[in-house]
Design an enzyme around this catalytic site. Structure first.
Site, short mmCIF file in Angstrom:
data_model
loop_
_atom_site.label_atom_id
_atom_site.label_comp_id
_atom_site.label_asym_id
_atom_site.label_seq_id
_atom_site.Cartn_x
_atom_site.Cartn_y
_atom_site.Cartn_z
N ARG A 50 -2.33 -3.29 -0.33
CA ARG A 50 -1.56 -4.23 -1.15
C ARG A 50 -0.37 -4.82 -0.41
NH1 ARG A 50 -4.17 -1.03 -4.26
NH2 ARG A 50 -3.50 0.49 -2.76
N THR A 51 0.43 -3.97 0.21
CA THR A 51 1.67 -4.47 0.78
C THR A 51 1.38 -5.47 1.89
OG1 THR A 51 2.70 -2.36 0.22
CG2 THR A 51 3.90 -3.78 1.74
N LYS A 79 0.67 3.40 24.11
CA LYS A 79 0.94 3.59 25.55
C LYS A 79 2.33 4.16 25.77
CE LYS A 79 -1.66 -0.60 26.75
NZ LYS A 79 -1.46 -1.95 27.31
N ARG A 100 6.10 -1.48 8.46
CA ARG A 100 5.79 -0.20 7.81
C ARG A 100 5.64 0.83 8.90
NH1 ARG A 100 1.68 1.16 3.02
NH2 ARG A 100 3.41 0.15 1.95
N HIS A 128 11.18 1.79 -0.05
CA HIS A 128 10.14 0.75 -0.13
C HIS A 128 10.67 -0.37 -1.04
CE1 HIS A 128 6.35 -1.18 -0.08
NE2 HIS A 128 5.55 -0.18 -0.36
#
Ligand code: NCD
Length: 298
Positions: A50-51, A79, A100, A128
């Site tokens: 969703r986000t 890396k 995120r 959030h």
């Protein structure tokens, strides 16, 4: 520069302003292609449906575009690149960064190295804020937020959506009713801050005790990925589930919200009741994120 990192950084007037703007985007009351030529970089180092998709949708709807990294494995983080270096580089490509990340504090750190606005799309068990705005927006579409009785059910320890929402609701004079499995209660620092902000926080052993007094019930998933080991997860897994039977006698206007994904906390039979509002809530992610992206990039 305007970063969106934590609900701590917002006053009520800032939230109300963004919610008003979201309403304008929702009703089509905006200049078309207002972010024409703008690019958002979506850096998602944790799973998301969703986000990420609603931020990408919001960019396209505003006439802009997005580029994305969808996993640690697919990026130079694998890396050994530091988040600071990644952010410095991506600042040179895009007009805003949506991040995120599994570590709490990652978005704040990113904002210190970025030369473009950073939007926190979830930092570990931290915050959030864009989810909170769409939660507030969904409530406000039905009723004024001020003075409501709001139940928070689930993993209040690791659930970043619950942390951000509780702090935001503290600005609206609500009463919070919390129910969490043993060991997953709201972190002490957040509970203290809520009380210092004058919120009445009432803890309940079982949501059954309070469900008939609620205006909003916010259900959350146990954040399995944050548990130190699987045994401690299985101790609390499946310890609560909202079923249609539990909803007899609730307030007529009760809204059941959930940030989704759900993992058994809400019986799918609840979807057919008038209380289920979580799919509408998910849909509201688009206008709310349009408002956020426009605010930081205009
Ligand atoms: C939430 C999250 O990522 O914190 N999901 C979302 O953004 N809608 C909730 C969760 O994963 O349980």
């Amino acid at each position: 520069m305007y970063h969106i990192i934590s609900i701590h950084d917002f006053e009520k007037s800032d939230l109300d302003h963004l919610l008003d703007r979201a309403k304008e985007f929702d009703t089509g009351n905006y200049r078309s292609r207002v972010l024409d030529g703008k690019l958002a970089a979506l850096l998602f180092f944790e799973p998301s449906t969703r986000t990420r998709m609603s931020f990408a949708t919001a960019m396209v709807r505003l006439g802009g575009n997005s580029i994305s990294v969808d996993s640690v494995e697919a990026s130079s983080i694998a890396k050994g690149e530091t988040l600071a270096d990644t952010i410095r580089v991506v600042s040179g490509y895009a007009d805003a960064i949506v991040l995120r990340h599994p570590k709490e504090g990652a978005a704040r750190l990113a904002s210190e190295f970025a030369t473009v606005p950073v939007i926190n799309a979830g930092d570990g068990a931290g915050q959030h804020p864009s989810q909170t705005l769409l939660d507030l927006y969904t409530i406000r579409q039905s009723m004024p937020i001020e003075g409501l009785d709001v139940g928070l059910l689930g993993d209040l320890r690791y659930g970043r959506t619950a942390h951000s929402l509780a702090l935001a609701l503290s600005l609206y004079g609500v009463t919070l009713h919390t129910t969490a499995p043993g060991g997953l209660e709201m972190p002490a620092n957040i509970a203290l801050e809520l009380r210092e902000r004058g919120v009445e926080v009432v803890e309940h052993a079982d949501v059954e005790e309070v469900i008939r007094e609620l205006d909003v019930l916010y259900v959350t998933r146990i954040q399995r990925e944050r548990f130190p080991d699987s045994a401690s997860y299985y101790n609390v897994a499946s310890s609560y589930r909202i079923t249609p039977e539990q909803l007899s006698g609730v307030r007529e206007h009760l809204m059941i919200l959930h940030p989704l994904p759900r993992a058994g906390e809400i019986d799918p039979a609840v979807d057919r009741t008038p209380y289920a509002r979580y799919f509408e809530q998910a849909r509201n992610g688009v206008p709310v994120r349009m408002a956020l992206l426009h605010e930081v990039m205009q």
